[in-house]
Motif scaffolding. Sequence first.
Motif, PDB file in Angstrom:
ATOM      1  N   UNK A 240       0.855  -1.072  -0.002  1.00  0.00           N
ATOM      2  CA  UNK A 240      -0.029   0.053  -0.144  1.00  0.00           C
ATOM      3  C   UNK A 240       0.853   1.291   0.007  1.00  0.00           C
ATOM      4  N   UNK A 241       1.897   1.381   0.785  1.00  0.00           N
ATOM      5  CA  UNK A 241       2.804   2.487   0.781  1.00  0.00           C
ATOM      6  C   UNK A 241       3.271   2.623  -0.723  1.00  0.00           C
ATOM      7  N   UNK A 242       3.833   1.686  -1.283  1.00  0.00           N
ATOM      8  CA  UNK A 242       4.479   1.936  -2.611  1.00  0.00           C
ATOM      9  C   UNK A 242       3.203   2.522  -3.655  1.00  0.00           C
ATOM     10  N   UNK A 243       2.061   2.038  -3.495  1.00  0.00           N
ATOM     11  CA  UNK A 243       0.978   2.646  -4.198  1.00  0.00           C
ATOM     12  C   UNK A 243       0.791   4.033  -3.797  1.00  0.00           C
ATOM     13  N   UNK A 244       0.657   4.369  -2.689  1.00  0.00           N
ATOM     14  CA  UNK A 244       0.438   5.833  -2.157  1.00  0.00           C
ATOM     15  C   UNK A 244       1.415   6.824  -2.666  1.00  0.00           C
TER      16      UNK A 244
ATOM     17  N   UNK B 215       4.569   4.395  -6.654  1.00  0.00           N
ATOM     18  CA  UNK B 215       5.499   3.448  -7.630  1.00  0.00           C
ATOM     19  C   UNK B 215       4.389   2.208  -7.769  1.00  0.00           C
ATOM     20  N   UNK B 216       3.577   2.490  -8.773  1.00  0.00           N
ATOM     21  CA  UNK B 216       2.503   1.199  -9.013  1.00  0.00           C
ATOM     22  C   UNK B 216       2.882   0.083  -9.331  1.00  0.00           C
ATOM     23  N   UNK B 217       4.023   0.050  -9.954  1.00  0.00           N
ATOM     24  CA  UNK B 217       4.575  -1.366 -10.640  1.00  0.00           C
ATOM     25  C   UNK B 217       5.022  -2.168  -9.359  1.00  0.00           C
ATOM     26  N   UNK B 218       5.742  -1.338  -8.495  1.00  0.00           N
ATOM     27  CA  UNK B 218       6.427  -2.001  -7.272  1.00  0.00           C
ATOM     28  C   UNK B 218       5.278  -2.417  -6.458  1.00  0.00           C
ATOM     29  N   UNK B 219       4.087  -1.970  -6.321  1.00  0.00           N
ATOM     30  CA  UNK B 219       2.923  -2.195  -5.523  1.00  0.00           C
ATOM     31  C   UNK B 219       2.396  -3.610  -6.024  1.00  0.00           C
TER      32      UNK B 219
ATOM     33  N   UNK C 134      -3.484   0.050  -8.566  1.00  0.00           N
ATOM     34  CA  UNK C 134      -2.101   0.210  -8.767  1.00  0.00           C
ATOM     35  C   UNK C 134      -2.175   0.182 -10.398  1.00  0.00           C
ATOM     36  N   UNK C 135      -2.769  -0.912 -11.166  1.00  0.00           N
ATOM     37  CA  UNK C 135      -2.601  -1.037 -12.475  1.00  0.00           C
ATOM     38  C   UNK C 135      -3.400   0.076 -13.303  1.00  0.00           C
TER      39      UNK C 135
END
Length: 685
Positions: free
Chosen positions: A83-87, A90-94, A121-122
Amino acid sequence: MICKNPSIKKAVLTFMVGMAFFFSACQTGQVGSGAGRSLTGYSGAVADYEAGRYERALDAFDKILKDRPNHPEIHMVRYYQAFCYYYTGDNQKAVDLVTGWIKDNPDRPELYKMQKLAGDASKAAGQTVDACSWMLDSLKTASASGVSGSVQKFISDSIYDLIAQGSEDDLKQIRTLDSITPFLSSIYLKQAEIALDDERYQEAKKLASLSIRVAGANSQPELEGKGREFLDLIEAKIKEKGIADVKEKQLIGCLLPLQGKYSLFGEEYLNGIQLGMDIFNSSNEDVYIELIVKNTNVSSEDTLKAVEELIKDNVIAIIGPVAMSSSTAAAKKAQEHGVPIITFTQKENIIEEGNMVFRNFLTPSSEINTLLKKAVNDYGMTRFGIFYPETTYGKSLMELFWNKVEEMGGEITAVESYNAKDTDFSDGIKKMVGLYYPRPESLFKKLKAEKLARLEKIKSKLIEESSGESDGQLTGAGLSGTAEAVTAIETVKPETTASNEAMEEEAEDPLSELPDEAAIEEEAKTDPIIDFDAVFIPDDSQNIAQIAPQFPFNGIFNVPFLGTRGWMSDELINSTSEYLQYAMFPVGFFADEDSEMVERFVEKYRAAYGKEPGLLAATGYDTIKMIREVLNVRDIATRSDFRDALEEYDMYEGVTGDISFDNRGEVEKTPRLLMVFGKKLYMIE
């Protein structure tokens, strides 16, 4: 708060407040005075996350993962990381973290939340198809887990949003995803909107119609209403632009055995169907049907697979199959998915599978009913013998015939069976007429008395008649129990050009022709006891050709036969007609019927295939012609529309008779009755 994802900045606060229940972590530890350092680090990281300090929380979670890879809450550490990566954008990492997390934690209750996160994220990364796939997985998991309806609706709304924002290419791919069925109507409607914007009016109309059809099949009245409104808009645009409106082509599925031992049946049906679609007339402009043919192989498994494929092809209806097992499997599956199906099976209870199941084929019970009505009501027959093969079909027809005779107030006076592989049927025939076993003395005396009484009656009549002419009832010494029945049939026999002049010279002394008492006594010992007006034989033409001659061979004359549609054979009539005079049997189609429509059909069939059409070809021809007419005269957008139209359609005039369906889906048409006379078959009303 630091937020690097532009699409999230404005919505994050509202999202976190409104859907906190959806994404909240399932914490197992809380900060307390006695908490250890590592627990405090985890709790602190969670606190930073919940406060929106995502980069700081991410650093803390990364440290825990590095320092404490066996931390008891490691699954939640990775959960929060994603969730942190998404927020932080960094969508691909999420998505990568979600994929790994799901692999290691396939049964965790947070699964549907992680799938939803990957979808978000996608979407943020502009990967609409992948986003929709993740969302569908999330909805499926939530539903299976018993998650509340409000959460499932939230996920569904996200899928609808993706569809609303999708491009034409995106929508084509989304349409192929697993579990997409509930959203197909919205996809077709969005595609229709895109086509209309591009002024592709006919394509827009087709897609809007598909949207309506799918919504109807999925019981989505709101979406169906939206589709109809948009279809009205498209048609108004077509009219406004002065564009020639082209009627939408409907897809019809066809299930037939085209390989294996029943392939000849399947091919004959298909020949008739293709002829009914006018495939040999390239100038025909009013054909709005496209046929999708699937091979059933007379296998329930292959049939189910074929039905599922036709449903995905969005057929408006299905015709076929033929075999009983295949028809049952197809009917169940079609009913389950709300697809109208018109079967060609004789299975009596097939229409009980549901309101989407119809049958266009005469059942044995309807054929026997028609046969007996004619025999009893018009020809006065009341007593019947049954001679049947020891097969499933033979036993079934014997029971149907027996039950119907009793319903009509008649009686069965003799019943015998035989092995269908036999060539000598004398034993069974003799048993029917009391010639197989020695005749008891009591029966002999009774028969002798009856014959003598009849003889005296005939003598008295002849003496009284000044002319001395026979009245036609002296055949076999005037003692035949079925002479009256034959006489009744002769009064309504088909017209013939044969001479009706008397063939017998008047006897000088009629009384001298009568048997004496000694002859009567011999007859009482050896004559067959014929206590039936007709004999019913439910077998095919090949066996009938062997059975019929053996009746007169065993002394049984002037007894009409009653048969089934299996008797329909030119070869049988040509080779055995002298033993089948006045025999009657029902058929579903008669190529020599005195009808312009039938004559045209037979001519077209001969020209196309170089042979005579049979019942199966005629049934296929009528079925597709009727469907074409229904689609042409009714405004049909959904499968339910087609089902209603089929039930309401009144009496299509076909080559197999007038066709309509009752409210159970059973075909309403009457078999033709044929009678053998001379060396020809005649249709009798």
